[in-house]
Design an enzyme around this catalytic site. Structure first.
Site, short mmCIF file in Angstrom:
data_model
loop_
_atom_site.label_atom_id
_atom_site.label_comp_id
_atom_site.label_asym_id
_atom_site.label_seq_id
_atom_site.Cartn_x
_atom_site.Cartn_y
_atom_site.Cartn_z
N HIS A 1 0.87 -1.18 0.00
CA HIS A 1 0.00 0.00 0.00
C HIS A 1 0.91 1.23 0.00
O HIS A 1 1.52 1.56 1.02
CB HIS A 1 -0.92 -0.02 1.22
CG HIS A 1 -2.06 0.97 1.15
ND1 HIS A 1 -3.36 0.63 1.48
CD2 HIS A 1 -2.09 2.27 0.79
CE1 HIS A 1 -4.14 1.69 1.32
NE2 HIS A 1 -3.39 2.71 0.91
N ALA A 2 1.00 1.84 -1.16
CA ALA A 2 1.94 2.96 -1.33
C ALA A 2 1.64 4.09 -0.36
O ALA A 2 0.48 4.42 -0.13
CB ALA A 2 1.86 3.47 -2.77
N HIS A 3 2.68 4.66 0.22
CA HIS A 3 2.53 5.81 1.12
C HIS A 3 3.76 6.68 1.00
O HIS A 3 4.88 6.20 0.97
CB HIS A 3 2.29 5.36 2.56
CG HIS A 3 3.29 4.38 3.08
ND1 HIS A 3 3.28 3.05 2.69
CD2 HIS A 3 4.32 4.50 3.94
CE1 HIS A 3 4.26 2.40 3.30
NE2 HIS A 3 4.92 3.27 4.06
N LEU A 4 3.52 7.97 0.92
CA LEU A 4 4.58 8.97 0.73
C LEU A 4 4.96 9.55 2.09
O LEU A 4 4.11 10.13 2.77
CB LEU A 4 4.08 10.07 -0.21
CG LEU A 4 5.03 11.21 -0.53
CD1 LEU A 4 6.12 10.74 -1.48
CD2 LEU A 4 4.27 12.37 -1.17
#
Ligand code: ZN
Length: 163
Positions: free
Chosen positions: A119-122
């Site tokens: 789950h992409a997170h910046l």
């Protein structure tokens, strides 16, 4: 340059009372209340949450509501909002905490150091001269100068004032 990547290696999996075996942390966090989950801002497609094990005070993460493994898997609108919200996070943190710099970036996949893969997170990490040395001295202890609930309230109010 190792230090650049250290912030992303956070031990977040056991945080927030969420069982990592039960599912994805970033899919679960935004379904909790703001105070429990340490959410500071909810946009249309992405939300902003404080890291429960911050590298520095004010360490934020911007994640899509939808489970997206990569930038390429995100819809164009999600990507654009992620970057717009990251810019807002940078401005909010600058105004509230006067950092001297930022690390802003994504780790995609465990090999790249993602604490929550899939789950992409910046990450938006405010930095101050000497903070690395400070944390090195303390070893694994994440002692920060402001309690997380207070940081959350302060940043949520700052985000709300922008609206
Ligand atoms: Zn997810």
């Amino acid at each position: 340059m190792e230090v650049l990547f250290t912030p992303w290696r956070s031990a977040y999996l056991s945080a927030g009372g969420i069982d990592p075996a039960a599912g994805c942390l970033f899919c679960a966090l935004h379904k909790q209340g703001d105070e429990d989950a340490l959410v500071v801002h909810r946009g249309s497609a992405v939300y902003v949450v404080l890291n429960r094990y911050p590298y520095t005070n004010g360490h934020l993460m911007v994640a899509p509501y939808e489970h997206r493994a990569s930038l390429g898997a995100m819809a164009g609108g999600e990507r654009r909002e992620m970057m717009d919200v990251a810019a807002a996070a940078e401005q909010v943190l600058s105004a509230e905490y006067r950092p001297e710099g930022f690390n802003i970036g994504l780790n995609l996949g465990r090999s790249a150091g993602a604490g929550v893969a899939g789950h992409a997170h910046l990450h938006v990490v405010p930095r101050w001269d000497g903070d690395t040395n400070f944390l090195t001295v303390l070893g694994g202890t994440r002692t920060i100068p402001e309690e997380l609930p207070a940081t959350r309230r302060r940043l949520a109010a700052a985000f709300a004032r922008r609206a």
